[in-house]
Design an enzyme around this catalytic site. Sequence first.
Site, PDB file in Angstrom:
ATOM      1  N   GLU A  84      60.731 111.018 -31.835  1.00  0.00           N
ATOM      2  CA  GLU A  84      60.273 111.515 -30.536  1.00  0.00           C
ATOM      3  C   GLU A  84      58.769 111.288 -30.373  1.00  0.00           C
ATOM      4  O   GLU A  84      57.984 111.635 -31.262  1.00  0.00           O
ATOM      5  CB  GLU A  84      60.607 113.004 -30.429  1.00  0.00           C
ATOM      6  CG  GLU A  84      61.273 113.384 -29.141  1.00  0.00           C
ATOM      7  CD  GLU A  84      62.591 112.657 -28.861  1.00  0.00           C
ATOM      8  OE1 GLU A  84      62.566 111.667 -28.093  1.00  0.00           O
ATOM      9  OE2 GLU A  84      63.621 113.065 -29.387  1.00  0.00           O
ATOM     10  N   THR A 143      57.318 108.639 -30.620  1.00  0.00           N
ATOM     11  CA  THR A 143      56.866 107.549 -31.492  1.00  0.00           C
ATOM     12  C   THR A 143      56.820 106.216 -30.742  1.00  0.00           C
ATOM     13  O   THR A 143      56.137 105.298 -31.171  1.00  0.00           O
ATOM     14  CB  THR A 143      57.820 107.396 -32.695  1.00  0.00           C
ATOM     15  OG1 THR A 143      59.168 107.469 -32.211  1.00  0.00           O
ATOM     16  CG2 THR A 143      57.609 108.501 -33.708  1.00  0.00           C
ATOM     17  N   SER A 155      72.980 105.990  -2.657  1.00  0.00           N
ATOM     18  CA  SER A 155      73.438 106.637  -3.882  1.00  0.00           C
ATOM     19  C   SER A 155      74.282 107.852  -3.534  1.00  0.00           C
ATOM     20  O   SER A 155      73.978 108.565  -2.574  1.00  0.00           O
ATOM     21  CB  SER A 155      72.225 107.073  -4.714  1.00  0.00           C
ATOM     22  OG  SER A 155      72.639 107.963  -5.740  1.00  0.00           O
ATOM     23  N   GLY A 158      67.264 114.390 -14.809  1.00  0.00           N
ATOM     24  CA  GLY A 158      66.139 115.239 -15.192  1.00  0.00           C
ATOM     25  C   GLY A 158      66.414 116.123 -16.394  1.00  0.00           C
ATOM     26  O   GLY A 158      65.767 117.151 -16.573  1.00  0.00           O
ATOM     27  N   SER A 201      68.478 109.359 -16.947  1.00  0.00           N
ATOM     28  CA  SER A 201      69.145 108.842 -15.744  1.00  0.00           C
ATOM     29  C   SER A 201      68.292 107.775 -15.083  1.00  0.00           C
ATOM     30  O   SER A 201      68.816 106.864 -14.446  1.00  0.00           O
ATOM     31  CB  SER A 201      69.431 109.984 -14.762  1.00  0.00           C
ATOM     32  OG  SER A 201      68.242 110.483 -14.193  1.00  0.00           O
ATOM     33  N   SER A 202      66.978 107.879 -15.230  1.00  0.00           N
ATOM     34  CA  SER A 202      66.100 106.883 -14.587  1.00  0.00           C
ATOM     35  C   SER A 202      66.295 105.510 -15.224  1.00  0.00           C
ATOM     36  O   SER A 202      66.410 104.505 -14.518  1.00  0.00           O
ATOM     37  CB  SER A 202      64.625 107.319 -14.656  1.00  0.00           C
ATOM     38  OG  SER A 202      64.199 107.500 -15.985  1.00  0.00           O
ATOM     39  N   ASP A 234      63.766 104.346 -23.597  1.00  0.00           N
ATOM     40  CA  ASP A 234      64.889 104.647 -22.707  1.00  0.00           C
ATOM     41  C   ASP A 234      65.563 103.378 -22.204  1.00  0.00           C
ATOM     42  O   ASP A 234      66.788 103.248 -22.222  1.00  0.00           O
ATOM     43  CB  ASP A 234      64.412 105.472 -21.507  1.00  0.00           C
ATOM     44  CG  ASP A 234      63.815 106.797 -21.926  1.00  0.00           C
ATOM     45  OD1 ASP A 234      63.886 107.130 -23.118  1.00  0.00           O
ATOM     46  OD2 ASP A 234      63.262 107.492 -21.053  1.00  0.00           O
ATOM     47  N   TYR A 290      52.836 115.187 -21.211  1.00  0.00           N
ATOM     48  CA  TYR A 290      53.132 113.879 -21.806  1.00  0.00           C
ATOM     49  C   TYR A 290      51.849 113.057 -21.863  1.00  0.00           C
ATOM     50  O   TYR A 290      51.515 112.468 -22.899  1.00  0.00           O
ATOM     51  CB  TYR A 290      54.203 113.177 -20.966  1.00  0.00           C
ATOM     52  CG  TYR A 290      54.615 111.810 -21.473  1.00  0.00           C
ATOM     53  CD1 TYR A 290      55.690 111.659 -22.341  1.00  0.00           C
ATOM     54  CD2 TYR A 290      53.933 110.660 -21.067  1.00  0.00           C
ATOM     55  CE1 TYR A 290      56.079 110.413 -22.799  1.00  0.00           C
ATOM     56  CE2 TYR A 290      54.307 109.404 -21.523  1.00  0.00           C
ATOM     57  CZ  TYR A 290      55.382 109.290 -22.384  1.00  0.00           C
ATOM     58  OH  TYR A 290      55.740 108.049 -22.829  1.00  0.00           O
TER      59      TYR A 290
HETATM   60  P1  ADP Z   1      65.683 111.602 -16.532  1.00  0.00           P
HETATM   61  O1  ADP Z   1      65.453 110.135 -16.706  1.00  0.00           O
HETATM   62  O2  ADP Z   1      65.370 112.374 -17.765  1.00  0.00           O
HETATM   63  O3  ADP Z   1      67.027 111.940 -16.011  1.00  0.00           O
HETATM   64  P2  ADP Z   1      63.552 111.264 -14.639  1.00  0.00           P
HETATM   65  O4  ADP Z   1      62.687 112.237 -13.934  1.00  0.00           O
HETATM   66  O5  ADP Z   1      62.919 110.243 -15.499  1.00  0.00           O
HETATM   67  O6  ADP Z   1      64.639 112.126 -15.439  1.00  0.00           O
HETATM   68  O7  ADP Z   1      64.422 110.471 -13.586  1.00  0.00           O
HETATM   69  C1  ADP Z   1      65.157 111.184 -12.599  1.00  0.00           C
HETATM   70  C2  ADP Z   1      64.959 110.526 -11.245  1.00  0.00           C
HETATM   71  O8  ADP Z   1      65.626 109.243 -11.222  1.00  0.00           O
HETATM   72  C3  ADP Z   1      65.591 111.302 -10.112  1.00  0.00           C
HETATM   73  O9  ADP Z   1      64.706 112.276  -9.632  1.00  0.00           O
HETATM   74  C4  ADP Z   1      65.853 110.212  -9.085  1.00  0.00           C
HETATM   75  O10 ADP Z   1      64.666 109.903  -8.385  1.00  0.00           O
HETATM   76  C5  ADP Z   1      66.199 109.028  -9.956  1.00  0.00           C
HETATM   77  N1  ADP Z   1      67.653 108.915 -10.138  1.00  0.00           N
HETATM   78  C6  ADP Z   1      68.347 109.014 -11.290  1.00  0.00           C
HETATM   79  N2  ADP Z   1      69.665 108.834 -11.093  1.00  0.00           N
HETATM   80  C7  ADP Z   1      69.832 108.617  -9.780  1.00  0.00           C
HETATM   81  C8  ADP Z   1      70.960 108.361  -8.927  1.00  0.00           C
HETATM   82  N3  ADP Z   1      72.208 108.292  -9.420  1.00  0.00           N
HETATM   83  N4  ADP Z   1      70.743 108.171  -7.611  1.00  0.00           N
HETATM   84  C9  ADP Z   1      69.495 108.241  -7.105  1.00  0.00           C
HETATM   85  N5  ADP Z   1      68.400 108.470  -7.841  1.00  0.00           N
HETATM   86  C10 ADP Z   1      68.547 108.669  -9.152  1.00  0.00           C
HETATM   87 MG    MG Z   2      63.613 109.210 -17.168  1.00  0.00          MG
END
Ligand code: ADP
Ligand code: MG
Length: 377
Positions: free
Chosen positions: A30, A32, A64, A117, A122-123, A167, A219
Amino acid sequence: MSAAGLFRERYAAEPTGLWAAPGRVNLIGEHTDYNEGFVLPFALPQRTVAAVGPAPAGEWTVCSTAEEGDPVSFGTTAPGEVTGWAAYVAGVVWALQEAGFDVPGARIALDSDVPVGSGLSSSAALESSVLTALIDLGGLELPLEQRPALAQRAENVYVGAPTGIMDQSASIRCLAGRALFLDCRTYEVRQIPFDLAAEGLAILVINSNAPHQHVDGEYGARRKSCEEAARILGVPALRDVPFDGLAEALAKLDDDVMRRRVRHIVTEDQRVLDTVALLEQGRTKEVGPVLTAGHASMRDDFEITVPQVDVAVEAALSAGAYGARMTGGGFGGCVLALIDADRAPATTAAVEQAYSERGFKAPTCWIATAGEGATRL
Ligand code: ADP
Ligand code: MG
């Protein structure tokens, strides 16, 4: 609704194809990545699916299932011009163009079951699904090992979110049943056997559901502290401080906080190497104490945990887990515990009980198996 269903509904057409890219859990390593060290993530079965079809040259439209409202359309843009969630898509188009590619116009519909989040990335799943789709549709020649850095650039420069290379590497390069040992300096990878079910073991992921707070600021502060320490120590990055030279390095630093930051990074790199060695020798249960030591280091030295994740780790260990640690950048997010597979209900109950006693919002727990990286479906 599925990505294909959304595509049909919004664009009244059939998509050309479906591309998927997963979220990830980091087994260990983590903070790293930006210190050019080692990480060991594996891909989740949860993923983002992009249904994609053609559009006129220079035009992109995206929608989306996670976002109400009309699809967002844009042409060729510069960072800052598309904002909000669609910036992740515009950023991928921009990064490909910056790298000299002729990016095909496209209509894109997204659907994801990666929790947003929660530190499960997810990003990166979003960026990687769109990147893979555009590369395939356009017949662009971009080798797999160069793709994560491009998606990272989209997130760092276009979206403006500072992240390391982990990631996107996990989402793009992981294989099912394997953990990805990644050298964040050279981008070299080794696929590590990680089929826990065959050994009667499992990784329980506990989403703390704690609200993320001050994540970007903290961060940035950690990153700055690490860079400053490397400068004082006269090395390109903290990765270059050897584990057996740690005491000597710490003696050169006056600031106690900085000393502890360095100690976390140097010991964490070693924990990744130890974990890889244990997994390759089939000594999976012995990974447990390494994970737990990693948690203590994040809690005490790097100071990136919150009470919810500390309590989840303690409760999982009390319930008999071999080891447990927070996973992800910190300040909320998820914990993972290495357990006997048949102990999942008991461990979940123990964590829920500990949360309820403290008045925390209930956690969400599930078993994570190692899924596959970005692919056309
Ligand atoms: P994590 O990557 O830990 O989930 P982040 O803050 O880095 O959190 O990324 C989350 C952001 O990515 C969301 O706020 C949105 O803007 C975007 N996002 C992720 N998945 C989707 C989706 N399926 N549709 C639209 N936007 C998304
Ligand atoms: Mg992210």
